[in-house]
Write an enzyme that holds these catalytic residues in place. Structure first.
Site, PDB file in Angstrom:
ATOM      1  N   ASP A   1       0.859  -1.183   0.000  1.00 20.14           N
ATOM      2  CA  ASP A   1       0.000   0.000   0.000  1.00 20.14           C
ATOM      3  C   ASP A   1       0.903   1.244   0.000  1.00 20.14           C
ATOM      4  O   ASP A   1       2.133   1.146   0.090  1.00 20.14           O
ATOM      5  CB  ASP A   1      -0.956  -0.031   1.213  1.00 20.14           C
ATOM      6  CG  ASP A   1      -2.192   0.833   0.945  1.00 20.14           C
ATOM      7  OD1 ASP A   1      -2.147   1.693   0.039  1.00 20.14           O
ATOM      8  OD2 ASP A   1      -3.213   0.668   1.643  1.00 20.14           O
TER       9      ASP A   1
HETATM   10  C1  BGC Z   1      -5.104   3.102   0.287  1.00 22.66           C
HETATM   11  C2  BGC Z   1      -5.316   2.086  -0.800  1.00 22.66           C
HETATM   12  C3  BGC Z   1      -5.129   2.699  -2.158  1.00 22.66           C
HETATM   13  C4  BGC Z   1      -3.758   3.359  -2.212  1.00 22.66           C
HETATM   14  C5  BGC Z   1      -3.456   3.993  -3.541  1.00 22.66           C
HETATM   15  C6  BGC Z   1      -3.854   3.905   0.098  1.00 22.66           C
HETATM   16  O1  BGC Z   1      -3.784   4.970   0.972  1.00 22.66           O
HETATM   17  O2  BGC Z   1      -5.078   2.434   1.526  1.00 22.66           O
HETATM   18  O3  BGC Z   1      -6.599   1.531  -0.686  1.00 22.66           O
HETATM   19  O4  BGC Z   1      -5.278   1.737  -3.145  1.00 22.66           O
HETATM   20  O5  BGC Z   1      -3.705   4.366  -1.215  1.00 22.66           O
HETATM   21  O6  BGC Z   1      -4.143   5.155  -3.741  1.00 22.66           O
END
Ligand code: BGC
Length: 742
Positions: free
Chosen positions: A284
């Site tokens: 993530d």
């Molecule tokens: C979130 C994810 C997301 C990623 C990319 C993160 O902060 O937890 O769900 O896919 O950002 O934007």
């Protein structure tokens, strides 16, 4: 017709060439050859996933991405789309980088790309996996036409705590339904073959157990027994893997002390070795860098921990490109580990067909044709209708056309909130508000009634992140007085209220899940008029609605219904359509009950009102306000007692009302005696049945061994001999049951 030997031989050759094995061989040859030319830095470059473009979901922004692309130090990018933006960056990779390896283009397509569907919690309330698959397919058609080949969805985190803002992104609290939704979404996005230019790679997230963040506070720790993991929290991720999901995203949280992003047991032993996942694991957003805050070590140490645990792509941290070359030279990370991760990224690109056509036939014409096409808009309207849950109705709904209706509240004319949170590419200006959707012949009235919130501290938190909350120039009391005047002139009031969309989603936990206090003050004033009130809610999560349940005449939960929400809401209010949603997450009576979920254990002292020493609260009932699986219809269904014949359990469902309606018939099983204590009920099947007034249908479920199985204390998946109860009803509260012995 007889085939000659040659025809048979040619056919055999063609079949052999197209068989998965030969495609794999071809891919292996191609990737081997390519990797043979790559430097260590270039291989590590494939593991780099920076953000470029419109959106930011973390505290750090990627820098110098274009130069890195030219140097072959980027495997994929995210947060940008449109054919032009994609083409510009892809051209850099294809024309400027030494080995011309195309880029992946990812994005958070969560509930639609440009045509926005209801938030996932809402969509799951439809209990309609075919519909959910279609929404994912529509999103894939739009996203792929808009230059994307990878969506960061589905989010399948089981969640039992409505304080957590991200419950809006998932399918609720139940693993059986959650797994069905996970499968439907993966199939919808990938459509059986990601090489097809209209498919995208799906990414199941957040692996794992993110939904169990302690106290519902985002990013918080998770401490969980393996029995709970395997029986309740892991199944939807597993379902996505079994459905062939191409990629997995790690979660931010730690699991029993080891953060998911460097958790070797999770990413390698479980995911790859036990579940057989062969695709790409991406972290993530800055999750590798955050391992330092988790206390796992310095930059070098956390980069090594993460790649050695099984993470392939580093989202935004850039610790991989910065630290891995030296770590390999020092022997702290093996070249084989880098090769394996790089190979998985290149394989994904190969399977997408990017080496043949890096642009995947993307064009502005295709984007124009696909984006917000009529069929997608009507799917959005259908999905919004099917997601709505009628929580209460004393007969005031559906509204009669000849009645004068006062629409009151800050969400009547609002468009921004309709598309909810995580609607990145969605254009809220294209959404249809409730007010716009009202038939002008109905002579409806309007008043604002209140601001979304008067809480300045809250507004200061939400508005810098696109919250768009404005305060009316009139005082709160003036707004209420006006609304009361308008209500007095009407036969019935429809109050459209709820959470500003920024109160849900990431980093948006709440400790109090009541309707905002200024909105409640408005409702109390409207109540004084004595007019019937229909409360239409837009929100991200289950709310505590005891007062509303006592004082409103009807409550319609619409979540954030998406682009066509306004039309869908008026369809349901005026009876052109039936609300058919059923809750996929329990609505508590108060926050003190949390976590409250239907598939809990019995305890040694289950509640008994005649006994003091039983499991209960002194100040609130054990039962929730609205249970999992609950939702009303405009018609009334009767479900006959359960009959069992062999391993078939069935009921007769009859529409006893006066209109056509759809019931969601739910099968629950209770294992009465087990080697571990078992939940009091678990969902094991569901079927939707549409019946005309007076019509009946038999609904049957096959009780397979799989439905009786669970992970025992040794983590063996077993069906144990003994007595079971099978329940069939229209919510998890059902007591309609029969007993059988397995
Ligand atoms: C979130 C994810 C997301 C990623 C990319 C993160 O902060 O937890 O769900 O896919 O950002 O934007």
């Amino acid at each position: 017709m007889k085939r000659n030997f040659l025809t048979v031989a040619v056919l055999a050759l063609i079949t052999a060439c197209n068989s998965p094995k030969s495609i794999d061989n071809e891919m292996n040859r191609f990737v081997d050859e390519l990797m043979g030319k790559m430097t260590l830095e270039e291989k590590i470059g494939q593991l780099n996933l920076p953000s470029i473009g419109f959106d930011v979901t973390g505290p750090i922004l990627s820098k110098g991405v274009e130069e890195k692309i030219e140097k072959g130090l980027v495997g994929g990018v995210f947060n940008t789309y449109t054919p032009e933006a994609m083409r510009k960056l892809q051209e850099l990779a294809i024309t400027k980088s030494r080995l011309k390896i195309p880029l992946l283009f990812g994005y958070d397509v969560i509930h639609g790309h440009k045509t926005i569907f209801p938030i996932p919690l809402g969509l799951s309330s439809s209990w309609d996996t075919a519909l959910i698959r279609k929404t994912a397919r529509a999103a894939a058609l739009e996203a792929s036409a808009d230059g994307l080949n990878w969506v960061f969805s589905p989010m399948v985190d089981i969640a039992r705590d409505p304080r957590w803002g991200r419950v809006s992104e998932g399918a609720g609290e139940d693993e059986f339904l959650g797994s069905a939704v996970a499968r439907a979404m993966v199939v919808g996005y990938q459509n059986g073959d990601i090489r097809d230019n209209s498919s995208v790679m799906a990414c199941v997230k957040h692996f794992a157990l993110y939904g169990a963040a302690e106290a519902g506070r985002d990013y918080n720790s998770v401490d969980m027994s393996v029995s709970k993991m395997f029986n309740h929290y892991l199944p939807p991720y597993r379902a996505a893997v079994d459905a062939g999901v191409a990629t997995v995203m790690t979660s931010f949280n730690d699991i029993n002390g080891i953060p998911a992003t460097c958790n070797k047991w999770l990413l390698t032993d479980l995911l790859r070795e036990q579940w057989g996942f062969k695709g790409v694991v991406a972290t993530d957003y800055t999750a590798i860098a955050e391992l330092e805050n988790h206390g796992m070590g310095n930059r070098q140490e956390v980069a090594a921990l993460s790649i050695n645990a099984g993470a392939d792509m580093d989202m935004v941290s850039e610790y991989f490109i910065d630290e891995l070359p030296a770590l390999v030279r020092e022997g702290k990370v093996s070249e084989k580990t880098i090769d394996d991760a790089c190979r998985r990224v290149l394989e994904a690109k190969y399977k997408l067909g990017l080496f043949e056509d890096p642009y995947r036939n993307v064009s502005t014409e295709r984007a124009e044709r696909e984006i917000m096409s009529e069929d997608k808009l009507s799917l959005s309207r259908e999905a919004a209708i099917k997601s709505m849950v009628l929580l209460k109705n004393n007969g005031v709904l559906p509204l009669q056309k000849d009645k004068r209706v006062a629409f009151i509240g800050p969400l009547v004319k609002d468009k921004r909130n309709l598309i909810g949170n995580w609607s990145g590419a969605g254009d809220w200006k294209k959404a249809i508000s409730v007010w716009e959707a009202i038939d002008s012949s109905t002579n409806s009235l309007y008043a604002l009634g209140c601001n979304l919130t008067d809480d300045k501290a809250l507004i200061d938190k939400l508005n810098p992140h696109d919250g768009q909350i404005t305060l009316d120039s009139k005082s709160p009391q003036q707004l209420i007085d006006e609304a009361v005047q308008v209500a007095r002139r009407a036969d019935v009031v429809v109050a459209v209220l709820g959470e500003p969309f920024g109160m849900g989603g990431e980093a948006a936990s709440r400790s109090n899940i009541d309707l905002l206090s200024n909105q409640k003050t408005l409702l109390r004033a409207l109540r004084q008029t004595g007019k019937p009130i229909v409360l239409v809610l837009m929100n991200s999560r289950p709310l505590t609605l005891e007062w509303e349940d006592e004082n409103m005449d009807a409550i319609l939960e619409t979540w954030y219904g998406g682009t066509m929400a306004g039309e869908a809401i008026t369809d349901v209010l005026f009876g052109a359509a039936e609300p058919e949603g059923r809750l996929t997450m329990t609505f508590p009576r108060n926050v003190g009950q949390i976590p409250v979920y239907y598939n809990h254990k019995n305890t040694g002292r289950p509640f008994d009102e005649n006994q003091k020493y039983t499991s209960k609260y002194l100040d609130v009932a054990n039962t929730p306000l609205y249970s999992f699986g609950y939702g009303l219809s405009y018609t009334a269904f009767e479900i006959s007692p359960v009959t069992l014949s062999g391993n078939i359990a069935s009921v007769k469902v009859t529409n006893k009302g006066t209109r056509t309606g759809t019931e969601t018939v739910q099968l629950y099983i209770r294992d009465l005696v087990g080697s571990s204590s078992r939940p009091i009920k678990q969902l094991k099947g569901f079927k939707k049945v549409t019946l005309k007034a007076g019509e009946s249908a038999d609904v049957a479920f096959e009780i397979t061994t799989d439905l009786l199985s669970f992970y025992n204390a040794e983590l063996k998946y077993v069906a144990e001999k003994g007595d079971f109860e099978v329940y069939i009803g229209n919510s998890s509260d059902t007591e309609n049951k029969a007993k059988f012995t397995f």
